[in-house]
Design an enzyme around this catalytic site. Structure first.
Site, mmCIF file in Angstrom:
data_model
loop_
_atom_site.group_PDB
_atom_site.id
_atom_site.type_symbol
_atom_site.label_atom_id
_atom_site.label_comp_id
_atom_site.label_asym_id
_atom_site.label_seq_id
_atom_site.Cartn_x
_atom_site.Cartn_y
_atom_site.Cartn_z
ATOM 1 N N ASN A 14 36.258 68.237 51.234
ATOM 2 C CA ASN A 14 35.487 68.767 52.358
ATOM 3 C C ASN A 14 36.295 69.894 52.986
ATOM 4 O O ASN A 14 37.251 69.646 53.717
ATOM 5 C CB ASN A 14 35.228 67.648 53.386
ATOM 6 C CG ASN A 14 34.539 68.176 54.628
ATOM 7 O OD1 ASN A 14 33.980 69.270 54.623
ATOM 8 N ND2 ASN A 14 34.565 67.395 55.702
ATOM 9 N N TRP A 15 35.896 71.126 52.661
ATOM 10 C CA TRP A 15 36.658 72.282 53.162
ATOM 11 C C TRP A 15 36.367 72.588 54.638
ATOM 12 O O TRP A 15 37.018 73.437 55.229
ATOM 13 C CB TRP A 15 36.313 73.534 52.342
ATOM 14 C CG TRP A 15 36.876 73.533 50.958
ATOM 15 C CD1 TRP A 15 37.608 72.550 50.346
ATOM 16 C CD2 TRP A 15 36.760 74.595 49.999
ATOM 17 N NE1 TRP A 15 37.947 72.935 49.078
ATOM 18 C CE2 TRP A 15 37.440 74.181 48.830
ATOM 19 C CE3 TRP A 15 36.140 75.837 50.011
ATOM 20 C CZ2 TRP A 15 37.511 74.983 47.697
ATOM 21 C CZ3 TRP A 15 36.214 76.628 48.889
ATOM 22 C CH2 TRP A 15 36.895 76.213 47.736
ATOM 23 N N LYS A 16 35.346 71.974 55.182
ATOM 24 C CA LYS A 16 34.933 72.246 56.569
ATOM 25 C C LYS A 16 34.725 73.760 56.746
ATOM 26 O O LYS A 16 34.274 74.414 55.826
ATOM 27 C CB LYS A 16 35.951 71.681 57.562
ATOM 28 C CG LYS A 16 36.373 70.245 57.222
ATOM 29 C CD LYS A 16 37.189 69.621 58.294
ATOM 30 C CE LYS A 16 37.707 68.280 57.794
ATOM 31 N NZ LYS A 16 38.146 67.413 58.847
ATOM 32 N N HIS A 94 28.973 63.264 59.056
ATOM 33 C CA HIS A 94 30.431 63.372 59.235
ATOM 34 C C HIS A 94 30.730 63.245 60.728
ATOM 35 O O HIS A 94 29.967 63.724 61.568
ATOM 36 C CB HIS A 94 30.914 64.717 58.686
ATOM 37 C CG HIS A 94 32.402 64.816 58.623
ATOM 38 N ND1 HIS A 94 33.174 65.055 59.738
ATOM 39 C CD2 HIS A 94 33.266 64.682 57.576
ATOM 40 C CE1 HIS A 94 34.452 65.074 59.378
ATOM 41 N NE2 HIS A 94 34.538 64.851 58.075
ATOM 42 N N GLU A 96 32.601 64.800 62.644
ATOM 43 C CA GLU A 96 32.632 66.063 63.389
ATOM 44 C C GLU A 96 31.215 66.509 63.733
ATOM 45 O O GLU A 96 30.977 67.109 64.782
ATOM 46 C CB GLU A 96 33.375 67.135 62.569
ATOM 47 C CG GLU A 96 34.873 66.863 62.578
ATOM 48 C CD GLU A 96 35.617 67.382 61.361
ATOM 49 O OE1 GLU A 96 35.064 68.181 60.604
ATOM 50 O OE2 GLU A 96 36.780 66.965 61.177
ATOM 51 N N GLU A 164 35.159 56.573 57.029
ATOM 52 C CA GLU A 164 36.143 57.501 57.592
ATOM 53 C C GLU A 164 36.434 57.110 59.041
ATOM 54 O O GLU A 164 35.682 57.498 59.954
ATOM 55 C CB GLU A 164 35.585 58.927 57.581
ATOM 56 C CG GLU A 164 35.285 59.456 56.211
ATOM 57 C CD GLU A 164 35.389 60.972 56.188
ATOM 58 O OE1 GLU A 164 36.254 61.473 55.473
ATOM 59 O OE2 GLU A 164 34.634 61.645 56.906
ATOM 60 N N GLY A 170 42.232 63.993 60.020
ATOM 61 C CA GLY A 170 43.063 65.134 60.424
ATOM 62 C C GLY A 170 44.253 64.782 61.282
ATOM 63 O O GLY A 170 44.889 65.658 61.860
ATOM 64 N N SER A 204 42.949 61.495 56.370
ATOM 65 C CA SER A 204 44.370 61.783 56.088
ATOM 66 C C SER A 204 44.811 61.343 54.691
ATOM 67 O O SER A 204 45.936 60.871 54.503
ATOM 68 C CB SER A 204 45.270 61.166 57.165
ATOM 69 O OG SER A 204 45.014 61.791 58.403
ATOM 70 N N GLY A 225 39.787 65.996 53.408
ATOM 71 C CA GLY A 225 39.594 67.196 54.226
ATOM 72 C C GLY A 225 40.763 68.148 54.065
ATOM 73 O O GLY A 225 40.868 68.879 53.076
ATOM 74 N N GLY A 226 41.681 68.132 55.017
ATOM 75 C CA GLY A 226 42.793 69.083 55.075
ATOM 76 C C GLY A 226 43.526 69.260 53.744
ATOM 77 O O GLY A 226 43.772 70.388 53.320
HETATM 78 C C1 PEP Z 1 37.256 64.702 56.451
HETATM 79 O O1 PEP Z 1 37.078 65.721 57.107
HETATM 80 O O2 PEP Z 1 36.297 64.137 55.927
HETATM 81 C C2 PEP Z 1 38.611 64.205 56.302
HETATM 82 C C3 PEP Z 1 38.780 63.052 55.720
HETATM 83 O O3 PEP Z 1 39.610 64.987 56.817
HETATM 84 P P1 PEP Z 1 41.193 64.801 56.563
HETATM 85 O O4 PEP Z 1 41.401 64.467 55.121
HETATM 86 O O5 PEP Z 1 41.796 66.097 56.949
HETATM 87 O O6 PEP Z 1 41.636 63.666 57.435
#
Ligand code: PEP
Length: 239
Positions: A14-16, A94, A96, A164, A170, A204, A225-226
Site C-alpha cells: 500500500n503505497w498510500k 483502511h 486512514e 490492521e 506506521g 509495521s 505500507g511504509g
Molecule cells: C498500511 O498502511 O496498511 C500499513 C500497514 O502501514 P505500515 O506498514 O506503514 O504500518
C-alpha cells in the site's frame, strides 16, 4: 477473478499518497516477484496502469473505490472503471480512510459489494484503536466491523480481510506474534463462513519481522505500507 486458493501467502503493498514517474520506473525495474506468492501493488490511482504485469502472480490493486456506480459524483472512480482497467484488488475501509475521510462500515459494505459484482477482490480492513485495545474492546470492535462491513456476497474466494491494528500502522509497534495469531483465529471463528477466509496482517511489517508473522498458522499474508516503498525491503518481504 484471481484464484486466491492458489496461494499460500498474499503480500499487498500500500503505497498510500507516495510515488511519481521516476520512482515507479526504478521500482518496477527492481521488483522481483516470487512465483509462489501473490503480490499486489496498490499505487495511487493515476499510476495503476503503469504496473508492468510481467509475472502471472503480480497484480494491480486500487486504494479505494467509490460507493457509487455512476453519475454526478465528481472525483470518484467506480468499481466497473477499475475492472475496465484490469484492476484485480482494492483496499476498502483502511483506517486512514475511516479516520480522515469519515468512511463508515456501511460505506465499506457497499464498496465491497460493488467490487465483488465486478469480480474485483476487496481487501476489507479492520482493526482496533489503542484506546479500544486498552479497554479490552478489541473483540467487540472487530466483531462489529466484520458484521457491518463485510457484505453477504463475500466468501473466501472473492474477498480478503486485513487485520490492521490502528495503533500499529506506521508506528513501528506490532502486537506480539501470539496476539496476532489469536486475533486472526478470533476473526476466522466469528462465523463459520469466515473459517476459510484468508486473513492478512498489516501494521509495521518490515523485512525483519515479515517472515515470523507470515509463518503464523492463522496468517495468510501481509499488507505493507511504509516498508513497501523501498523496493529492496519489499523484495525481501515477498521473497
Ligand atoms: C498500511 O498502511 O496498511 C500499513 C500497514 O502501514 P505500515 O506498514 O506503514 O504500518
Amino acid at each position: 477473478m484471481v484464484n486466491l486458493d492458489k496461494y499460500s501467502s498474499i503480500f499487498i503493498a500500500n503505497w498510500k499518497l507516495n510515488g511519481n514517474s521516476s520512482f515507479l520506473k526504478d521500482y518496477y525495474e527492481k521488483l522481483k516477484v516470487n512465483s509462489n506468492n501473490c503480490t499486489v501493488i496498490c499505487s495511487p490511482s493515476v499510476y495503476l496502469k503503469s504496473l508492468k504485469r510481467n509475472n502471472e502472480n503480480l497484480f494491480c490493486g486500487a486504494q479505494d473505490v467509490s460507493a457509487y456506480k455512476e453519475g454526478a459524483y465528481t472525483g470518484e472512480l467506480s468499481a466497473s472503471m477499475l475492472k475496465d482497467n484490469n484492476i484485480d484488488f482494492c483496499l476498502v475501509g483502511h483506517s486512514e480512510r475511516r479516520q480522515y475521510f469519515s468512511e463508515t462500515n456501511d460505506n465499506v459494505n457497499i464498496k465491497s459489494s460493488n467490487l465483488i459484482e465486478e469480480n474485483i477482490i476487496p481487501v476489507i480492513c479492520i482493526g482496533e484503536t489503542l484506546e479500544q485495545k486498552e479497554n479490552n474492546l478489541t473483540e467487540e470492535t472487530l466483531s462489529s466491523q466484520i458484521k457491518d462491513s463485510v457484505p453477504n456476497s463475500a466468501i473466501h474466494l472473492n474477498a480478503l480481510i486485513a487485520y490492521e491494528p490502528v495503533w500499529a500502522i506506521g508506528t513501528g509497534l506490532t502486537p506480539t506474534l501470539d496476539e496476532i495469531n489469536q486475533v486472526h483465529d478470533l476473526i476466522k471463528n466469528f462465523d463459520t463462513k469466515f473459517r476459510s477466509f484468508k486473513v492478512l496482517y498489516g501494521g509495521s511489517v518490515k523485512s525483519s519481522n515479515s517472515k515470523e508473522i507470515t509463518e503464523l498458522s492463522q496468517v495468510d499474508g501481509c499488507l505493507i505500507g511504509g516498508a513497501s516503498l523501498n523496493v529492496d525491503e519489499f523484495n525481501t518481504i515477498i521473497s
